[in-house]
Write a protein that holds these residues in place. Structure first.
Motif, mmCIF file in Angstrom:
data_model
loop_
_atom_site.group_PDB
_atom_site.id
_atom_site.type_symbol
_atom_site.label_atom_id
_atom_site.label_comp_id
_atom_site.label_asym_id
_atom_site.label_seq_id
_atom_site.Cartn_x
_atom_site.Cartn_y
_atom_site.Cartn_z
ATOM 1 N N ASN A 382 2.951 -1.619 -4.066
ATOM 2 C CA ASN A 382 4.143 -2.398 -4.398
ATOM 3 C C ASN A 382 4.643 -2.129 -5.811
ATOM 4 O OD1 ASN A 382 4.038 -3.733 -1.852
ATOM 5 N ND2 ASN A 382 2.459 -5.090 -2.652
ATOM 6 N N ARG A 383 4.147 -1.050 -6.420
ATOM 7 C CA ARG A 383 4.574 -0.739 -7.783
ATOM 8 C C ARG A 383 6.057 -0.425 -7.845
ATOM 9 N NH1 ARG A 383 1.388 4.016 -10.802
ATOM 10 N NH2 ARG A 383 2.272 5.151 -9.006
ATOM 11 N N ASN A 384 6.557 0.226 -6.824
ATOM 12 C CA ASN A 384 7.979 0.529 -6.726
ATOM 13 C C ASN A 384 8.645 -0.524 -5.846
ATOM 14 O OD1 ASN A 384 10.532 1.563 -6.272
ATOM 15 N ND2 ASN A 384 9.821 3.685 -6.170
ATOM 16 N N PRO A 385 9.582 -1.309 -6.375
ATOM 17 C CA PRO A 385 10.201 -2.384 -5.570
ATOM 18 C C PRO A 385 10.825 -1.887 -4.275
ATOM 19 C CG PRO A 385 10.805 -2.574 -7.895
ATOM 20 C CD PRO A 385 10.099 -1.256 -7.744
ATOM 21 N N SER A 386 11.328 -0.660 -4.271
ATOM 22 C CA SER A 386 11.951 -0.151 -3.047
ATOM 23 C C SER A 386 10.935 0.213 -1.983
ATOM 24 C CB SER A 386 12.800 1.084 -3.375
ATOM 25 O OG SER A 386 11.984 2.156 -3.818
ATOM 26 N N GLY A 387 9.678 0.373 -2.401
ATOM 27 C CA GLY A 387 8.633 0.722 -1.449
ATOM 28 C C GLY A 387 8.701 2.147 -0.953
ATOM 29 N N SER A 388 9.503 2.997 -1.627
ATOM 30 C CA SER A 388 9.686 4.374 -1.161
ATOM 31 C C SER A 388 8.742 5.353 -1.841
ATOM 32 C CB SER A 388 11.135 4.811 -1.414
ATOM 33 O OG SER A 388 11.440 4.739 -2.807
ATOM 34 N N GLU A 389 7.961 4.905 -2.778
ATOM 35 C CA GLU A 389 7.084 5.816 -3.510
ATOM 36 C C GLU A 389 5.982 6.345 -2.594
ATOM 37 O OE1 GLU A 389 4.385 5.924 -7.598
ATOM 38 O OE2 GLU A 389 5.318 4.068 -6.907
ATOM 39 N N LYS A 390 5.721 7.646 -2.695
ATOM 40 C CA LYS A 390 4.680 8.273 -1.898
ATOM 41 C C LYS A 390 3.678 8.965 -2.817
ATOM 42 C CE LYS A 390 7.403 8.978 2.308
ATOM 43 N NZ LYS A 390 7.830 9.961 3.349
ATOM 44 N N MET A 391 2.424 8.951 -2.389
ATOM 45 C CA MET A 391 1.355 9.564 -3.167
ATOM 46 C C MET A 391 0.419 10.289 -2.210
ATOM 47 S SD MET A 391 0.389 6.374 -5.689
ATOM 48 C CE MET A 391 -0.659 7.387 -6.743
ATOM 49 N N SER A 392 -0.279 11.272 -2.733
ATOM 50 C CA SER A 392 -1.331 11.923 -1.957
ATOM 51 C C SER A 392 -2.639 11.180 -2.203
ATOM 52 C CB SER A 392 -1.472 13.387 -2.362
ATOM 53 O OG SER A 392 -2.015 13.488 -3.678
ATOM 54 N N ILE A 393 -3.636 11.456 -1.363
ATOM 55 C CA ILE A 393 -4.927 10.787 -1.541
ATOM 56 C C ILE A 393 -5.570 11.202 -2.857
ATOM 57 C CG2 ILE A 393 -6.226 12.548 -0.302
ATOM 58 C CD1 ILE A 393 -6.883 8.740 -0.364
ATOM 59 N N MET A 394 -5.341 12.441 -3.315
ATOM 60 C CA MET A 394 -5.875 12.867 -4.600
ATOM 61 C C MET A 394 -5.178 12.160 -5.746
ATOM 62 S SD MET A 394 -8.474 14.692 -4.186
ATOM 63 C CE MET A 394 -8.658 15.001 -5.935
ATOM 64 N N ASP A 395 -3.882 11.875 -5.596
ATOM 65 C CA ASP A 395 -3.177 11.090 -6.611
ATOM 66 C C ASP A 395 -3.792 9.698 -6.725
ATOM 67 O OD1 ASP A 395 -1.416 13.164 -7.101
ATOM 68 O OD2 ASP A 395 0.053 12.458 -5.624
ATOM 69 N N VAL A 396 -4.129 9.118 -5.572
ATOM 70 C CA VAL A 396 -4.725 7.781 -5.567
ATOM 71 C C VAL A 396 -6.097 7.802 -6.238
ATOM 72 C CG1 VAL A 396 -5.585 5.926 -4.093
ATOM 73 C CG2 VAL A 396 -3.461 7.102 -3.506
ATOM 74 N N ILE A 397 -6.906 8.811 -5.928
ATOM 75 C CA ILE A 397 -8.242 8.900 -6.525
ATOM 76 C C ILE A 397 -8.139 9.113 -8.024
ATOM 77 C CG2 ILE A 397 -10.335 10.307 -6.622
ATOM 78 C CD1 ILE A 397 -10.033 10.765 -3.617
ATOM 79 N N GLU A 398 -7.235 9.988 -8.447
ATOM 80 C CA GLU A 398 -7.077 10.245 -9.873
ATOM 81 C C GLU A 398 -6.501 9.043 -10.601
ATOM 82 O OE1 GLU A 398 -4.776 13.772 -10.174
ATOM 83 O OE2 GLU A 398 -6.332 15.077 -9.340
ATOM 84 N N TYR A 399 -5.700 8.243 -9.909
ATOM 85 C CA TYR A 399 -5.177 7.010 -10.516
ATOM 86 C C TYR A 399 -6.313 6.035 -10.816
ATOM 87 C CZ TYR A 399 -2.808 2.479 -10.805
ATOM 88 O OH TYR A 399 -2.388 1.231 -11.199
#
Length: 786
Positions: A382-399
């Motif tokens: 929910n970081r992006n109010p529009s809900g359109s943000e996309k991430m890869s699983i590696m982006d999530v792990i690195e976050y």
């Protein structure tokens, strides 16, 4: 300083011995030059080796021949032929073992004898002052037996070859061996300035092998590697630093994950987090009971147990052995699901599992342990109010693990790692398990919902093992075909309770722990409730404070009402903090929050009247409540397995919680609206009552009189606890913590005196089998803990 004469060298006391150079502490750390050296062996050396072998055959070598003063560890059959210096776990775990038939040769240190030369000496082997720069290389280490590489949990105790100590040692040595005298001197001085607890004498005493050995003993594997890389970089040896970083990449990733875990879980905030008030996890953690229902399917209806019921023996599994379970086909489980009620210790157990991994106590064969809590995933979604943000699983792990912003080898077939996803109930949206986009690439961007579905379903990171934790009402929505093993955390048994309550006070006053154990056992209800670690913490906190500050405390049994008042407050605050993102320093109960508790109490009263501890989804909605708010977020209820027809069922986490919520509802309506919700019981009024009822009265005594009549006309124990809690709430000492949250504050002692008079009169005429409960009601109302 090198001794100048033979007499000076041996003028020490009688047991002084020559420094002995071991073959090497690290048998697997062979240099690239070893093969060349072996191929150039002189003929007389070969003959001497053959002679040694013949001697070994003649004497059959029943036991190793030890060099003078060598140390032997009988249990491991390992010879330690090292200089007189403190040994550590690092040298012991990599010590060279001597194969049968080997001859031990005592090699003197460079400052004891002149280096031997035969005209063919490698000029790089010795420095100008005669000290060894490149240490002699040992024979290949012998692999230990499998039973010697199992930890205390019966698990494989061997690290991955690219992450273990010999690999790190060998590469540190390789990185430093090409430094010339000036560069090595500069490296050691810089290393010393960065690490002041490593003395200059230790820096320059011995050769390169001694130096690497010592830094690993002093700083440990991870710090020694990191410090070596940073020091090389600092003295402008960037190529060597980069090469060392590349060769030890997997060890560095593991190290960074360990740092993240230690920072998160080394300390624990119990109960209500308060700045500066925390405990070491290892000092207070006691592992709760975990019930294993089945592999390859969910728990059957026959296994459903009421909260507080002891798990059947033989169905328990230890925390660190969760992923040692197997599927029906014999393969290791991939996905383990663990559920439990609020306060049972799910998140704390995650911290303990991870912390044990960082300390190499268990699950050493896991290369990586990655934590992806659902609470954080929900915020990220929910970081992006529009809900359109996309991430890869590696982006999530690195976050989540900022130090791992590089290739983690997760796609390698031989990479064994675990992903822990705690608090599934925090992800407050329904997942589409059937129609989500299929993702099988680590760097493919997608919505958070799709990433979670594909990760749990196994299309994304199929080699990963997965541990999902959450409350039953939330995790029950995960399809069974995606879960290999179902487990439930049941809390403490009697021995665990005593262990937890006593160990908390070992550092202060041991006798306080024993007093607390004896004190809480005076109330059977409290004995049952303390199966929950959260309630155990409250017992330790409240009783410990009173025993430390009140000399006469403990003379009377404890009161129950304060425990339940604090339970409702803490669980409601947690609900606002964890699920509605209110900051812990400004928690405020809105009108909706107060109404939710009143409606929950109203439903508890209805279920109490029907003598039913279980309620349905229709009951929840009929009282204006949200199913998720009740079964998951409130922390006071839990969801049971659905019926054969698919009907969802719920209950309070304990019967006493249901009775308290019913009493709280009756007290709140009387206190706020002057309404007596028990007036409909007048038709069952008997001559046992000693209080004269006034139809116009709206007093507290009238409310309690109605409760007494219900209690006396109903089967025993149906309303006994309800009456005790109602009387306890009428004491200003007990209800004041809820004042300002659920109802206005009040210090009126007249209400307490009026109810006291009623109870004393009732005791004179009530049946003998009801007397004890009325006495307990009076104690809840009037007892002041000294």
């Amino acid at each position: 300083m090198e001794p100048s004469t033979e007499e000076d060298r041996f003028s020490e006391e009688e047991d002084t011995r020559d420094w002995q150079r071991p073959p090497s502490s690290y048998g697997s750390m062979k240099s690239e030059d070893e093969d060349d050296t072996a191929s150039g062996m002189e003929e007389d050396d070969k003959e001497q080796q053959q002679c040694d072998l013949e001697v070994a055959v003649v004497f059959n070598r029943p036991t190793p021949v030890l060099a003078r003063d060598a140390e032997v560890f009988e249990g491991a059959g390992v010879q330690m032929n090292r200089p007189t210096s403190p040994e550590s776990q690092y040298t012991m775990t990599t010590i060279q073992t001597k194969p049968p038939g080997a001859i031990v040769i005592e090699a003197s240190r460079a400052f004891d004898i002149e280096p031997f030369t035969d005209g063919h000496e490698d000029e790089d082997e010795y420095d100008e002052d005669g000290s060894i720069v490149n240490s002699p290389e040992p024979p290949e280490a012998i692999e230990l037996e499998d039973d010697q590489t199992m930890d205390s949990h019966g698990q494989p105790g061997r690290l991955h070859p690219d992450q273990d100590l010999p690999h790190v040692f060998r590469n540190i040595q390789e990185a430093l061996k090409d430094l010339n005298k000036e560069e090595l001197y500069k490296f050691k001085i810089n290393f010393h300035q960065r690490q002041s607890d490593f003395t200059l004498k230790q820096m320059f005493d011995g050769d390169l092998l001694d130096f690497v050995d010592k830094i690993i003993e002093v700083f440990g594997q991870d710090r020694a590697l990191l410090n070596t890389i940073s020091t090389l970089d600092n003295i402008t040896k960037k190529r060597e630093a980069q090469e060392l970083q590349v060769k030890c990449k997997k060890a560095l990733i593991r190290s960074s994950l360990k740092l993240d875990i230690i920072r998160k879980y080394e300390y624990i905030f119990e109960g209500v987090p308060q700045p500066g008030r925390r405990n070491l996890l290892d000092e207070v953690y006691v592992e709760p009971e975990i019930v294993h229902y089945a592999c390859g399917g969910g728990p059957s209806h026959e296994h459903v147990q009421s909260p507080g019921q002891t798990a059947a023996a033989g169905s328990l599994v230890s925390l660190n052995n969760l992923f040692r379970m197997q599927r029906p086909d014999g393969r290791p489980v991939r996905t383990v699901l663990t559920s439990g009620i609020a306060g049972i210790g799910l998140t704390t157990s995650v911290g303990k599992y991870c912390y044990d991994w960082t300390k190499h106590r268990a699950n050493k064969d896991l290369q990586y342990v990655i934590t992806l809590p659902f609470s954080s995933l929900w915020i990220l979604r929910n970081r992006n109010p529009s809900g359109s943000e996309k991430m890869s699983i590696m982006d999530v792990i690195e976050y989540h693990h900022s130090l791992c912003k590089s290739k983690m080898y997760l796609e390698d077939a031989e990479c064994k790692f675990l992903i822990i996803m705690d608090s599934f109930d925090c992800y407050q949206t329904a997942l589409d398990w059937k129609n989500s986009v299929i993702i099988n690439e680590l760097h493919t961007p997608a919505s958070m919902d799709d990433l979670i579905v594909n990760l749990i379903g196994g299309t994304l990171l199929p080699n990963a093992q997965l541990w999902i934790l959450g409350r039953q009402g939330a995790v029950s929505h995960i399809p069974s075909e995606h879960v290999d093993a179902f487990t439930e955390m049941r809390g403490f048994n009697e021995a665990m309770k005593e262990n937890y309550l006593t160990r908390r006070f070992l550092q202060k006053r041991t006798e306080i722990g024993a007093k607390i154990v004896a004190h809480y056992k005076k109330l059977p209800v409290l004995c049952d409730l303390t199966r929950q670690p959260f309630i155990c913490w409250m017992v330790a906190k409240i009783f410990g404070h009173n025993f430390e500050n009140k000399e006469a405390y403990g003379r009377y049994p404890p009161k129950l009402t304060p425990f339940f008042v604090n339970t409702v407050i803490i669980q409601t605050n947690r609900r606002l903090q964890f699920y509605y993102n209110q900051p812990e320093n400004s928690l405020k109960w809105s009108d909706e929050d107060q109404q939710m508790l009143r409606n929950l109490g109203k439903m508890a009263m209805k279920m109490l009247e029907q003598r039913s501890p279980v309620f349905s989804e229709e009951d929840v909605k009929a009282h204006g409540l949200d199913v998720s708010d009740v079964s998951v977020f409130s922390g006071l209820c839990t969801e049971l397995l659905p019926t054969s027809s698919g009907q969802r069922r719920f209950r309070f986490i304990h019967n006493s919680v249901q009775e308290f919520m019913a009493a709280l509802y009756a007290f709140t309506l009387f206190h706020v609206e002057s309404k007596n919700v028990l007036e409909d019981s007048r038709s069952g009024r008997t001559a046992l009552a000693a209080f004269v009822f006034n139809p116009q009265s709206k007093s507290a005594a009238d409310l309690v009189q109605c409760a007494i009549e219900r209690t006396f006309t109903a089967p025993r124990e149906q309303y006994d606890m309800f009456l005790r809690f109602l009387c306890g709430l009428l004491s200003p000492d007990n209800n004041s913590p809820l004042g300002g949250y659920l109802y206005p504050r009040s210090k009126d002692k007249g209400v307490q005196n009026e109810v006291k008079l009623l109870l004393e009169r009732t005791m004179q005429t009530c049946p003998q089998d009801r007397l004890e409960n009325i006495q307990e009601c009076l104690r809840e109302l009037t007892q002041v803990d000294l």
